[in-house]
Every structure is written in C-alpha cells, then in structure tokens.
Design a protein around this motif. Structure first.
Motif, PDB file in Angstrom:
ATOM      1  N   UNK A 172     -81.325 -94.128  -5.563  1.00 40.88           N
ATOM      2  CA  UNK A 172     -81.344 -95.006  -4.397  1.00 40.88           C
ATOM      3  C   UNK A 172     -82.804 -95.379  -4.189  1.00 40.88           C
ATOM      4  N   UNK A 173     -83.053 -96.621  -3.820  1.00 39.50           N
ATOM      5  CA  UNK A 173     -84.434 -97.095  -3.789  1.00 39.50           C
ATOM      6  C   UNK A 173     -84.692 -98.057  -2.633  1.00 39.50           C
ATOM      7  N   UNK A 174     -85.712 -97.774  -1.817  1.00 38.26           N
ATOM      8  CA  UNK A 174     -86.225 -98.825  -0.952  1.00 38.26           C
ATOM      9  C   UNK A 174     -86.882 -99.871  -1.859  1.00 38.26           C
ATOM     10  N   UNK A 175     -86.591-101.144  -1.624  1.00 38.09           N
ATOM     11  CA  UNK A 175     -87.071-102.190  -2.535  1.00 38.09           C
ATOM     12  C   UNK A 175     -87.646-103.371  -1.758  1.00 38.09           C
ATOM     13  N   UNK A 176     -88.538-104.080  -2.416  1.00 34.94           N
ATOM     14  CA  UNK A 176     -89.092-105.299  -1.824  1.00 34.94           C
ATOM     15  C   UNK A 176     -88.060-106.426  -1.855  1.00 34.94           C
ATOM     16  N   UNK A 177     -87.253-106.462  -2.914  1.00 36.78           N
ATOM     17  CA  UNK A 177     -86.191-107.467  -3.041  1.00 36.78           C
ATOM     18  C   UNK A 177     -84.903-106.757  -3.421  1.00 36.78           C
ATOM     19  N   UNK A 178     -83.788-107.048  -2.724  1.00 37.31           N
ATOM     20  CA  UNK A 178     -82.514-106.444  -3.140  1.00 37.31           C
ATOM     21  C   UNK A 178     -82.073-107.038  -4.464  1.00 37.31           C
ATOM     22  N   UNK A 187     -75.751-100.344 -13.659  1.00 37.05           N
ATOM     23  CA  UNK A 187     -75.874-101.563 -12.882  1.00 37.05           C
ATOM     24  C   UNK A 187     -76.727-101.288 -11.647  1.00 37.05           C
ATOM     25  N   UNK A 188     -77.344-102.323 -11.126  1.00 38.70           N
ATOM     26  CA  UNK A 188     -78.183-102.199  -9.937  1.00 38.70           C
ATOM     27  C   UNK A 188     -77.735-103.232  -8.916  1.00 38.70           C
ATOM     28  N   UNK A 189     -77.544-102.778  -7.688  1.00 41.15           N
ATOM     29  CA  UNK A 189     -77.155-103.685  -6.606  1.00 41.15           C
ATOM     30  C   UNK A 189     -77.962-103.349  -5.368  1.00 41.15           C
ATOM     31  N   UNK A 190     -78.115-104.309  -4.484  1.00 40.57           N
ATOM     32  CA  UNK A 190     -78.901-104.085  -3.280  1.00 40.57           C
ATOM     33  C   UNK A 190     -78.221-104.606  -2.038  1.00 40.57           C
ATOM     34  N   UNK A 191     -78.707-104.139  -0.890  1.00 42.72           N
ATOM     35  CA  UNK A 191     -78.210-104.616   0.397  1.00 42.72           C
ATOM     36  C   UNK A 191     -79.393-104.904   1.303  1.00 42.72           C
ATOM     37  N   UNK A 192     -79.180-105.799   2.230  1.00 44.68           N
ATOM     38  CA  UNK A 192     -80.242-106.160   3.174  1.00 44.68           C
ATOM     39  C   UNK A 192     -80.118-105.350   4.461  1.00 44.68           C
ATOM     40  N   UNK A 193     -79.924-104.049   4.306  1.00 42.34           N
ATOM     41  CA  UNK A 193     -79.843-103.154   5.458  1.00 42.34           C
ATOM     42  C   UNK A 193     -81.181-102.446   5.565  1.00 42.34           C
ATOM     43  N   UNK A 194     -81.903-102.718   6.631  1.00 44.26           N
ATOM     44  CA  UNK A 194     -83.284-102.252   6.741  1.00 44.26           C
ATOM     45  C   UNK A 194     -83.373-100.736   6.943  1.00 44.26           C
ATOM     46  N   UNK A 195     -84.225-100.131   6.133  1.00 44.98           N
ATOM     47  CA  UNK A 195     -84.526 -98.708   6.303  1.00 44.98           C
ATOM     48  C   UNK A 195     -85.472 -98.543   7.487  1.00 44.98           C
ATOM     49  N   UNK A 196     -85.408 -97.378   8.129  1.00 46.80           N
ATOM     50  CA  UNK A 196     -86.281 -97.106   9.265  1.00 46.80           C
ATOM     51  C   UNK A 196     -87.216 -95.951   8.927  1.00 46.80           C
ATOM     52  N   UNK A 197     -88.364 -95.896   9.623  1.00 48.52           N
ATOM     53  CA  UNK A 197     -89.332 -94.843   9.366  1.00 48.52           C
ATOM     54  C   UNK A 197     -89.915 -94.356  10.680  1.00 48.52           C
ATOM     55  N   UNK A 198     -90.065 -93.045  10.794  1.00 52.42           N
ATOM     56  CA  UNK A 198     -90.802 -92.439  11.897  1.00 52.42           C
ATOM     57  C   UNK A 198     -92.177 -92.082  11.325  1.00 52.42           C
ATOM     58  N   UNK A 258     -82.605-101.985   0.678  1.00 56.12           N
ATOM     59  CA  UNK A 258     -82.370-100.810  -0.159  1.00 56.12           C
ATOM     60  C   UNK A 258     -81.519-101.222  -1.351  1.00 56.12           C
ATOM     61  N   UNK A 259     -81.512-100.383  -2.371  1.00 58.00           N
ATOM     62  CA  UNK A 259     -80.776-100.692  -3.581  1.00 58.00           C
ATOM     63  C   UNK A 259     -80.313 -99.389  -4.225  1.00 58.00           C
ATOM     64  N   UNK A 260     -79.379 -99.477  -5.171  1.00 54.06           N
ATOM     65  CA  UNK A 260     -78.893 -98.278  -5.863  1.00 54.06           C
ATOM     66  C   UNK A 260     -78.511 -98.614  -7.294  1.00 54.06           C
ATOM     67  N   UNK A 261     -78.627 -97.625  -8.164  1.00 54.17           N
ATOM     68  CA  UNK A 261     -78.273 -97.782  -9.574  1.00 54.17           C
ATOM     69  C   UNK A 261     -77.080 -96.884  -9.879  1.00 54.17           C
TER      70      UNK A 261
END
Length: 200
Positions: free
Chosen positions: A152-158, A7-18, A120-123
C-alpha cells in the motif's frame, strides 16, 4: 479468471497525518466504488467487499512511497504483525502507521502536510474477477477475490493505467465476446440452412 500478474490501482482518498505523533492513516482501496474510466473509457473497475477475504492473513505487505521499494520502507505488515496496521471495514482497506524518523518518513510527513500527496494506491494480483459488458460496449470488471496484496502506498498520482495487465484482460474479454458472437451467427446460419433443406 485468475490473474497472477501484479496490478496497481489507486484512489483519491486523502491520507491524514498527525504531525506531532507522525501518525499516518488512510484507505488503500474502497469497496463498490467505480474506478476512473480506463483504456480510453472502455473499462471501469470496482472491488467487491469479498475481495480481501483471507488475504491479509497470508500476505506480507510493505508500505512504500509511490510503490518504490528502492527508496526504503515506511512500514510493514507481516501476516498480522509489524509496524503497519491493516484493517478491513465496510468502506474498504484502511492502513495506519507511524512514519519512521528517516529522510523518507520526513518527506512523507511534509508532503502530506502540504497536500502534495493526496492519494493512496495498492499493488495486488487477482484470484477471481467477473466481467459485464454494458449496452454501450464498455466493460465493468469486478474484482471478486484478490490473490495477494503486495504493498500500500501514499502516492503523488493515483495509478490506474500504469499496467498492461488490465488492458490484456480487457482485450481477452473482447476476443471471447467476438468468438461467441461468431459461434452464435454460425449456429443461426446452420439452423437456417437445415430448415431450407427440410423444406425442399
């Protein structure tokens, strides 16, 4: 109820980048947070804090872009080792890695910098879940134990409704409730007829 299908699910928790270090981090999943309503509003999911107990130690987890392994791998966790860091805390599952100096890594850095990727999302597969039927007829599915974490995946759409697994689980649960109601009605009718027989 054990579910071995991915199964795949996502959350709207923004990843950060330096940008300078190319260090990326975020949360792949959050505990005790309701998902968006799924399948026409009939289903809400949440993940219990117990869900990842013992899972990371036995998992080989890839960090992918949009769950697409064919494009390459951003980082990897191999049962505690590798270029991907996974940490379970009171909030959920936190991931961190340094983006590789590849076309995929550059795309991710640019997308995060511009805000094009904000989720982000996860399988995963499910070992144990609990179901609760609310008074309005909707269901709450609590994932108590994850069997295996795949990526775990940064995604364009959760992703919430990209798999039919949750729908089949929901329909199975509805069918169980329907059969239980039929069984209870039959038992009530049987009891009523027995009372009538004893009366006459």
């Amino acid at each position: 109820m054990m579910n071995k299908e991915k199964e795949i699910r996502g959350i709207s928790y923004r990843a950060t980048v330096d940008e300078e270090s190319r260090h990326v981090e975020g949360y792949a999943l959050l505990f005790n947070v309701d998902s968006q309503p799924m399948w026409g509003g009939d289903l809400i999911e949440r993940i219990a804090p117990t869900a990842l107990d013992g899972v990371l130690e036995r998992s080989d987890v890839l960090c992918l872009m949009n769950h697409d392994e064919s494009r390459g791998v951003l980082a990897r966790w191999r049962k505690g080792e590798g270029s991907l860091s996974l940490t379970v805390d009171e909030k959920g599952l936190r991931y961190a890695f340094d983006a590789p100096r590849t076309a995929l890594g550059d795309e991710l850095i640019e997308a995060l910098k511009r805000g094009d990727i904000a989720e982000s999302s996860f399988a995963f597969t499910v070992e144990k879940d609990n179901w609760e039927r609310k008074e309005d007829g909707t269901y709450v599915r609590t994932i108590v134990q994850i069997r295996q974490l795949y990526d775990v995946s940064p995604v364009y759409y959760p992703a919430y409704e990209d798999t039919s697994v949750a729908l089949r689980s929901l329909n199975d649960r509805k069918e169980e409730v329907r059969k239980e109601l039929e069984r209870l009605r039959a038992a009530e009718l049987n009891e009523y007829y027995n009372q009538l027989k004893n009366r006459y």
